[in-house]
Design a protein around this motif. Structure first.
Motif, short mmCIF file in Angstrom:
data_model
loop_
_atom_site.label_atom_id
_atom_site.label_comp_id
_atom_site.label_asym_id
_atom_site.label_seq_id
_atom_site.Cartn_x
_atom_site.Cartn_y
_atom_site.Cartn_z
N LEU A 64 -40.78 51.47 -22.06
CA LEU A 64 -40.09 52.66 -21.59
C LEU A 64 -40.53 53.08 -20.19
N ASN A 65 -41.72 52.65 -19.79
CA ASN A 65 -42.20 53.00 -18.45
C ASN A 65 -41.67 52.07 -17.36
N SER A 66 -40.99 51.02 -17.77
CA SER A 66 -40.48 50.09 -16.76
C SER A 66 -39.18 50.62 -16.17
N ASP A 67 -38.89 50.18 -14.95
CA ASP A 67 -37.68 50.65 -14.27
C ASP A 67 -36.43 50.20 -15.00
N ASP A 68 -36.46 48.96 -15.45
CA ASP A 68 -35.31 48.41 -16.16
C ASP A 68 -35.71 48.20 -17.63
N VAL A 69 -35.43 49.18 -18.44
CA VAL A 69 -35.91 49.17 -19.83
C VAL A 69 -35.19 48.09 -20.64
N ASP A 70 -35.99 47.25 -21.30
CA ASP A 70 -35.41 46.27 -22.21
C ASP A 70 -35.26 46.95 -23.57
N PHE A 71 -34.08 47.52 -23.80
CA PHE A 71 -33.89 48.33 -25.02
C PHE A 71 -33.94 47.47 -26.28
N ALA A 72 -33.51 46.22 -26.17
CA ALA A 72 -33.52 45.35 -27.35
C ALA A 72 -34.95 45.11 -27.84
N LYS A 73 -35.85 44.83 -26.88
CA LYS A 73 -37.25 44.60 -27.26
C LYS A 73 -37.90 45.90 -27.72
N THR A 74 -37.50 47.00 -27.07
CA THR A 74 -38.05 48.30 -27.48
C THR A 74 -37.67 48.59 -28.92
N ILE A 75 -36.41 48.30 -29.24
CA ILE A 75 -35.92 48.56 -30.61
C ILE A 75 -36.74 47.76 -31.64
#
Lengths: 149, 148
Positions: A64-75
Motif C-alpha cells: 500500500l505504500n508503493s506508488d503503483d499498488v499491486d492490488f491483486a497481491k495485496t488482496i
C-alpha cells in the motif's frame, strides 16, 4: 474479585472480549482443542497467529505504500490475514480485513489506507487480549504443575 | 458453503438437546490437509483429530498431488486455494485427472461467490469458507458415511 480463581478470571476475561465483539465463538472452539496431551495449545496457537499477522501486516504495508499498488497481491495477503484472524476467533479484525478486501477490489488506495489503519488497530487490540490470555494460561499451567485441565 | 457436482443441497444435522450430535467415525476415515499456513494446518489437524480422524498435513498442492501419485489414499482432502509451488485449483485439477477416489473440499478465505465458484470449477466436491468448524466436519463425515 476475592476468591476468584485464575481460571475464573481467564473465563471472565474471555467473556468480556466476547461482549466487546473482539472474540467470537471460534476462539472457544480453539480453546476446547487444548487438552492434557497438548496443554499449551492455546499459547502456541496465539504465538503462531502473531507471526502470521505481523508478516501479513508488513507485506500489506509495503504494497500500500508503493506508488503503483499491486492490488491483486495485496488482496492475497488480506485474505491470508482474514483467514488466520477468523480461524482464531478474532472477529473484529476479520471483519476489518473483509472491508479492506472490498476497498482493494475498488482499487481505492486512500480508502485502503484508512481501513488498513483500522485493521492494524484491531490487531493491536487483539494482541493485547491474547497476551493477557497467554499470560493467564501460562500461570495456570505453572500452578497446576504440568497437570492441565 | 458451495456445493459441487451431484451434491445434496440440504445440510442435515442431528440435534440432541440443542447440541450438535457428532457423527460416529468408526470407519477410521483418513484426511489430507493441504495448506501453507502453519496456524491453519495446526487448527485443522486438531479439529479433525478431535473427531477421531487420521490426519496428514502438507504445505502445498504439489505435495498433495505427489502423495496421491505415489499411492497414498485419503477419504477426504481439505485443500486451500492459495499455496506456493502449486495452488489449490491446479492441485485439484491434477487430483481429478489422476482419478483419486477422495472427497475433495476447498477450505478458503476467499468469500466472494465468483471466487469460490472458480475454485469449485477446478473439480471440488464442496467449497467452505474458513474457518473449519465442527458443523462443517460433521457434514463431511455424513457425506463420507453415505459414500461408504
Amino acid at each position: 474479585m476475592v476468591g476468584t480463581t485464575l481460571s475464573e478470571q481467564l473465563n471472565n476475561h474471555i467473556q468480556t472480549m466476547h461482549d466487546q465483539g473482539i472474540l467470537d465463538h471460534h476462539f472457544d472452539h480453539v480453546k476446547k482443542l487444548q487438552n492434557e496431551g497438548n496443554p499449551q495449545f492455546v499459547v502456541r496457537v496465539i504465538s503462531m497467529f502473531f507471526n502470521d499477522a505481523e508478516t501479513g501486516i508488513a507485506q500489506i504495508t509495503s504494497f500500500l505504500n508503493s506508488d503503483d499498488v499491486d492490488f491483486a497481491k495485496t488482496i492475497n495477503y488480506v485474505h491470508q490475514l482474514k483467514g488466520c484472524s477468523s480461524s482464531i476467533g478474532g472477529q473484529r479484525m476479520a471483519l476489518a480485513c473483509s472491508e479492506l478486501r472490498n476497498a482493494c477490489d475498488d482499487r481505492d488506495k486512500q480508502r485502503c489506507l484508512e481501513i488498513f489503519e483500522r485493521v492494524k488497530q484491531e490487531y493491536s487490540t487483539l494482541q493485547e487480549c491474547f497476551n493477557t490470555i497467554s499470560q493467564m494460561e501460562r500461570t495456570i499451567a505453572n500452578e497446576t504443575g504440568g497437570r492441565q485441565p | 458453503m458451495v456445493l459441487g457436482k451431484g451434491a445434496s443441497s440440504s445440510l442435515s444435522m442431528n440435534k440432541v438437546d440443542g447440541a450438535e450430535e457428532m457423527v460416529d467415525n468408526s470407519n477410521n476415515f483418513t484426511v489430507l490437509v493441504a495448506d501453507d499456513d502453519p496456524l491453519i494446518q495446526k487448527l485443522h489437524e486438531m479439529h479433525l483429530k478431535k473427531f477421531g480422524l487420521k490426519v496428514q498435513v502438507v504445505e502445498n498442492g504439489k505435495k498433495a498431488v505427489d502423495l496421491c501419485h505415489f499411492g497414498a489414499t485419503f477419504n477426504l482432502i481439505l485443500i486451500d486455494k492459495e499455496m506456493p509451488v502449486m495452488d489449490g485449483a491446479e492441485a485439484t485439477k491434477e487430483l481429478q485427472a489422476m482419478g483419486v477416489n477422495s472427497l475433495i473440499v476447498g477450505v478458503t478465505s476467499r468469500d466472494s461467490p465468483y471466487e469460490k465458484q472458480a475454485f469449485m470449477e477446478a473439480g471440488l466436491d464442496y467449497c467452505f469458507e474458513k474457518p473449519l468448524t465442527a458443523d462443517k466436519i460433521n457434514f463431511l463425515l455424513q457425506e463420507l458415511n453415505k459414500n461408504n
